[in-house]
Motif scaffolding. Structure first.
Motif, PDB file in Angstrom:
ATOM      1  N   LEU A 112      30.385  39.199  49.370  1.00 62.22           N
ATOM      2  CA  LEU A 112      31.376  39.148  50.382  1.00 62.22           C
ATOM      3  C   LEU A 112      32.632  39.649  49.860  1.00 62.22           C
ATOM      4  N   LYS A 113      33.517  40.570  50.347  1.00 58.01           N
ATOM      5  CA  LYS A 113      34.626  41.142  49.977  1.00 58.01           C
ATOM      6  C   LYS A 113      35.750  40.239  50.328  1.00 58.01           C
ATOM      7  N   ILE A 114      36.502  39.738  49.079  1.00 58.62           N
ATOM      8  CA  ILE A 114      37.804  38.814  49.470  1.00 58.62           C
ATOM      9  C   ILE A 114      39.209  39.467  49.240  1.00 58.62           C
ATOM     10  N   GLN A 115      40.092  38.594  49.409  1.00 56.78           N
ATOM     11  CA  GLN A 115      41.376  38.927  49.361  1.00 56.78           C
ATOM     12  C   GLN A 115      42.327  37.720  49.617  1.00 56.78           C
TER      13      GLN A 115
ATOM     14  N   PRO B 183      21.730  33.804  48.194  1.00 59.44           N
ATOM     15  CA  PRO B 183      22.415  34.423  47.217  1.00 59.44           C
ATOM     16  C   PRO B 183      23.440  35.046  47.473  1.00 59.44           C
ATOM     17  N   LEU B 184      24.893  34.124  47.402  1.00 63.28           N
ATOM     18  CA  LEU B 184      26.150  34.808  47.807  1.00 63.28           C
ATOM     19  C   LEU B 184      27.001  35.182  46.407  1.00 63.28           C
ATOM     20  N   MET B 185      27.858  36.379  46.687  1.00 64.99           N
ATOM     21  CA  MET B 185      28.686  36.498  45.441  1.00 64.99           C
ATOM     22  C   MET B 185      30.087  36.961  46.152  1.00 64.99           C
ATOM     23  N   ALA B 186      31.263  37.099  45.538  1.00 65.49           N
ATOM     24  CA  ALA B 186      32.301  37.606  46.099  1.00 65.49           C
ATOM     25  C   ALA B 186      32.783  38.779  45.241  1.00 65.49           C
ATOM     26  N   ASP B 187      33.943  39.673  45.880  1.00 68.06           N
ATOM     27  CA  ASP B 187      34.210  41.013  45.073  1.00 68.06           C
ATOM     28  C   ASP B 187      35.891  40.992  45.655  1.00 68.06           C
ATOM     29  N   ALA B 188      36.606  40.832  44.755  1.00 68.59           N
ATOM     30  CA  ALA B 188      37.967  40.871  45.114  1.00 68.59           C
ATOM     31  C   ALA B 188      38.618  42.278  44.857  1.00 68.59           C
ATOM     32  N   ASN B 189      37.961  43.256  44.135  1.00 67.79           N
ATOM     33  CA  ASN B 189      38.709  44.430  43.885  1.00 67.79           C
ATOM     34  C   ASN B 189      40.259  44.292  43.654  1.00 67.79           C
ATOM     35  N   ASN B 190      40.516  43.421  42.670  1.00 68.50           N
ATOM     36  CA  ASN B 190      41.715  43.437  42.099  1.00 68.50           C
ATOM     37  C   ASN B 190      42.807  42.760  42.792  1.00 68.50           C
TER      38      ASN B 190
ATOM     39  N   ASP C 287      29.208  27.744  44.486  1.00 62.05           N
ATOM     40  CA  ASP C 287      27.814  28.076  43.754  1.00 62.05           C
ATOM     41  C   ASP C 287      27.716  29.661  43.921  1.00 62.05           C
ATOM     42  N   LEU C 288      28.573  30.381  43.654  1.00 65.04           N
ATOM     43  CA  LEU C 288      28.441  32.050  43.699  1.00 65.04           C
ATOM     44  C   LEU C 288      27.463  32.496  42.623  1.00 65.04           C
ATOM     45  N   LEU C 289      26.916  33.509  42.827  1.00 61.71           N
ATOM     46  CA  LEU C 289      26.148  34.104  41.600  1.00 61.71           C
ATOM     47  C   LEU C 289      26.975  34.619  40.763  1.00 61.71           C
ATOM     48  N   MET C 290      28.165  35.308  41.130  1.00 64.89           N
ATOM     49  CA  MET C 290      29.327  36.017  40.420  1.00 64.89           C
ATOM     50  C   MET C 290      30.585  36.397  41.291  1.00 64.89           C
ATOM     51  N   ILE C 291      31.686  36.272  40.435  1.00 65.06           N
ATOM     52  CA  ILE C 291      32.860  36.873  41.182  1.00 65.06           C
ATOM     53  C   ILE C 291      33.210  38.057  40.506  1.00 65.06           C
ATOM     54  N   GLU C 292      33.331  39.156  41.392  1.00 70.30           N
ATOM     55  CA  GLU C 292      33.471  40.554  40.779  1.00 70.30           C
ATOM     56  C   GLU C 292      35.050  40.825  40.802  1.00 70.30           C
ATOM     57  N   GLN C 293      35.424  41.360  39.680  1.00 69.50           N
ATOM     58  CA  GLN C 293      36.466  42.149  39.422  1.00 69.50           C
ATOM     59  C   GLN C 293      37.825  41.463  40.100  1.00 69.50           C
ATOM     60  N   PRO C 294      38.070  40.113  39.926  1.00 73.22           N
ATOM     61  CA  PRO C 294      39.146  39.447  40.686  1.00 73.22           C
ATOM     62  C   PRO C 294      40.500  40.011  40.161  1.00 73.22           C
ATOM     63  N   LEU C 295      40.804  40.640  38.894  1.00 72.17           N
ATOM     64  CA  LEU C 295      42.090  40.784  38.548  1.00 72.17           C
ATOM     65  C   LEU C 295      42.184  42.382  38.392  1.00 72.17           C
ATOM     66  N   ALA C 296      43.004  42.854  37.793  1.00 73.43           N
ATOM     67  CA  ALA C 296      43.798  44.338  37.600  1.00 73.43           C
ATOM     68  C   ALA C 296      42.326  45.174  37.458  1.00 73.43           C
ATOM     69  N   TRP C 297      42.473  46.506  37.953  1.00 71.74           N
ATOM     70  CA  TRP C 297      41.231  47.355  37.896  1.00 71.74           C
ATOM     71  C   TRP C 297      41.221  47.804  36.460  1.00 71.74           C
ATOM     72  N   ASP C 298      42.299  47.563  35.436  1.00 68.94           N
ATOM     73  CA  ASP C 298      42.063  48.218  34.120  1.00 68.94           C
ATOM     74  C   ASP C 298      42.230  47.225  33.213  1.00 68.94           C
ATOM     75  N   ASP C 299      42.027  45.666  33.579  1.00 60.04           N
ATOM     76  CA  ASP C 299      42.352  44.752  32.681  1.00 60.04           C
ATOM     77  C   ASP C 299      41.010  43.840  32.167  1.00 60.04           C
ATOM     78  N   LEU C 300      41.081  43.576  30.744  1.00 59.97           N
ATOM     79  CA  LEU C 300      40.168  42.931  30.180  1.00 59.97           C
ATOM     80  C   LEU C 300      40.630  41.365  29.602  1.00 59.97           C
ATOM     81  N   VAL C 301      42.018  41.590  29.159  1.00 62.13           N
ATOM     82  CA  VAL C 301      42.386  40.363  28.513  1.00 62.13           C
ATOM     83  C   VAL C 301      42.712  39.102  29.424  1.00 62.13           C
TER      84      VAL C 301
END
Ligand code: OSB
Ligand code: MG
Length: 373
Positions: A164-167, A187-194, A211-225
Motif C-alpha cells: 500500500l502506498k502511503i503518505q 500479507p500487507l506492507m507499506a511504501d512511503a517513497n520518502n 503487523d506489516l511485513l515491512m515499511i519501504e523507504q519511509p525517509l529521504a531517497w538518499d538517506d541511510l543514517v
C-alpha cells in the motif's frame, strides 16, 4: 561480446489507471526501449526504467536518452567484453550517476549474451526458481474505502503480498482499514517513497500495531543514517528501495542497521551485475531481498522475472501481470499470474523468454535513433 548497433526508441504506453505515489503520479507511461545487435548478429531488447520526471531518482527519460547517446554508447559500441560483468565498471570510471541508462545498456548486453549462448536469461544470471511469488503495489487512493476495495480484489486474485502506498494524511487510517477488512493473515506492507522525516517517528510507529511485513523507504531517497535511527524505534522491518544504489550502499545499510530487507530493482543499481552482487551479499548476511518494479513494459518485466529467479529472492516481487498495467503489452505471450499468485519463469527458449511485438512497438514509437560502432 561486441556491440555493433544500439537503437533507442521512446514509446508511449497508457496505464489502465493513473498510479499515484507520494512523490508523483504516472498515467501515460513514456518508456525508453533499447534494441542491441552484436558483431555476430545476435540481438536483444532492454528497457530503461526512468520516468518522465525525476520524482523517483534523478534519472528521467530525457536525461537517459542524452546519457546513452553522449557518454554510454561511445564506451560500449565496438568494444569487446569477455563477460557482461565487465560493462558496469567500464561505465563507472569518471562517470557519475545515470544508473538507469547504464543499467539499460548493461542488461541489454546480458540479453544478447543469453541469446548468443542459447540459454534463458534467468539461467545465465544463476536463477534456480521456476515460479516466483507475486505481489501487487497499490497506489494512493482518494479514500480508505477505495483502497480497501482494491486490496480485496488483489487478495481474491491470489497476490502473495499487497503493498500500500502511503503518505502523511493517507497512512494509519488507510492501512488500518485494509487490515480490518482483509484480516490478520493478509500479507500487507507499506511504501512511503520518502514522504516522512524523523519528526514523524510517532506516526510511523503507529504502523507497528498493524503487523506489516515491512515499511519501504519511509525517509529521504538518499538517506541511510536517519533510517537507522528510525529502525531502532520501530518493530516493523524497514525495507530500503531508493537508498540502495550499489553494493556499497547495501553494505552501509547492514553496517548502520538502516534496514533489514532490500528491494532490488536492477535499473536502480546499474544493472544485473550490481544486482547479483547485492543479492550475494544479502544472502551472506541473512538479509531477505525481493524484486521491485517500475511499471515496466513486458520487456523490463522479463528482466525482473529472470533476476527474481535467484535463490535469495525469498519474498514476493512487485511482478504483477501485464493486464494490471496495460490494455495490451509489447510482448507475447503477455505476463500472467496463476490463481495462487505465481509467475512462471520462461525457460523454454533463450534470452528474455518472451517475443517482442515489434509491430506493436512501431505503432507506439514517438522517436527512434540508431547508433553504430
Ligand atoms: O517505489 O516501488 C516503488 C512505482 C513507481 C515508482 C516507485 C515505485 C513503484 C511501484 C510499482 O511500487 C511496482 C510495479 O511495477 O508494479
Ligand atoms: Mg518503493
Amino acid at each position: 561480446i561486441r556491440l555493433e548497433e544500439l537503437a533507442l526508441r521512446e514509446i508511449r504506453l497508457p496505464l489502465k489507471e493513473p498510479f499515484r505515489i507520494s512523490s508523483g503520479v504516472v498515467s501515460d507511461r513514456r518508456i525508453l526501449l533499447l534494441e542491441l545487435r552484436d558483431d555476430e548478429g545476435a540481438t536483444g531488447w532492454s528497457e530503461c526504467v526512468a520516468f518522465d520526471t525525476p520524482m523517483y531518482s534523478p534519472d528521467t527519460i530525457d536525461t537517459s536518452w542524452l546519457a546513452i547517446t553522449e557518454w554510454i554508447a561511445p564506451r560500449v559500441l565496438g568494444r569487446s567484453f569477455g563477460d557482461p560483468r565487465e560493462i558496469l565498471p567500464a561505465l563507472e570510471r569518471d562517470f557519475r550517476g545515470h544508473l538507469m541508462p547504464k543499467a539499460a545498456v548493461e542488461m541489454g548486453m546480458w540479453v544478447v549474451a543469453a541469446e548468443r549462448a542459447g540459454v534463458p536469461l534467468a539461467r545465465l544470471l544463476g536463477g534456480t526458481r521456476t515460479h516466483i511469488a507475486t505481489g501487487i503495489s497499490l497506489g494512493i487512493e482518494r479514500t480508505p474505502d477505495a483502497l480497501v476495495e482494491k486490496a480485496r480484489q488483489a487478495l481474491a486474485q491470489g497476490y502473495r503480498k499487497i503493498k500500500l502506498k502511503i503518505q502523511p494524511g493517507a497512512d494509519v487510517e488507510y492501512v488500518t482499514a485494509v487490515r480490518e477488512a482483509l484480516g490478520p493473515d493478509a500479507p500487507l506492507m507499506a511504501d512511503a517513497n520518502n514522504a516522512y522525516t524523523l519528526a514523524d517517528t510517532h506516526q510511523l510507529a503507529r504502523l507497528d500495531a498493524l503487523d506489516l511485513l515491512m515499511i519501504e523507504q519511509p525517509l529521504a531517497w538518499d538517506d541511510l543514517v536517519q533510517h537507522a535511527e528510525l529502525q531502532r524505534r520501530l518493530r516493523t522491518p524497514i525495507c530500503l528501495d531508493e537508498s540502495i544504489t550499489s553494493l556499497d550502499r547495501a553494505r552501509d545499510m547492514v553496517t548502520l542497521g538502516a534496514g533489514r530487507i532490500v528491494n532490488i530493482k536492477p535499473g536502480r543499481v546499474g544493472g544485473f551485475a550490481a544486482s547479483l552482487a547485492i543479492h550475494d551479499f544479502s544472502v551472506q548476511h541473512s538479509v531477505p531481498v525481493w524484486c521491485g518494479g517500475m511499471l515496466e513494459s513486458g520487456i523490463g518485466r522479463a528482466c525482473n522475472v529472470a533476476l527474481a529467479s535467484l535463490p535469495g529472492f525469498t519474498k514476493p516481487g512487485d511482478l504483477s501481470p501485464s493486464a494490471r498495467y496495460w490494455a495490451r503489452d509489447v510482448v507475447t505471450p503477455e505476463w500472467t499470474m496463476s490463481d495462487d499468485g505465481m509467475v512462471t519463469v520462461p525457460l523454454d527458449r533463450p534470452g528474455l523468454g518472451v517475443t517482442v511485438d515489434v509491430d506493436r512497438i512501431d505503432d507506439l514509437t514517438v522517436r527512434r535513433t540508431v547508433l553504430r560502432a
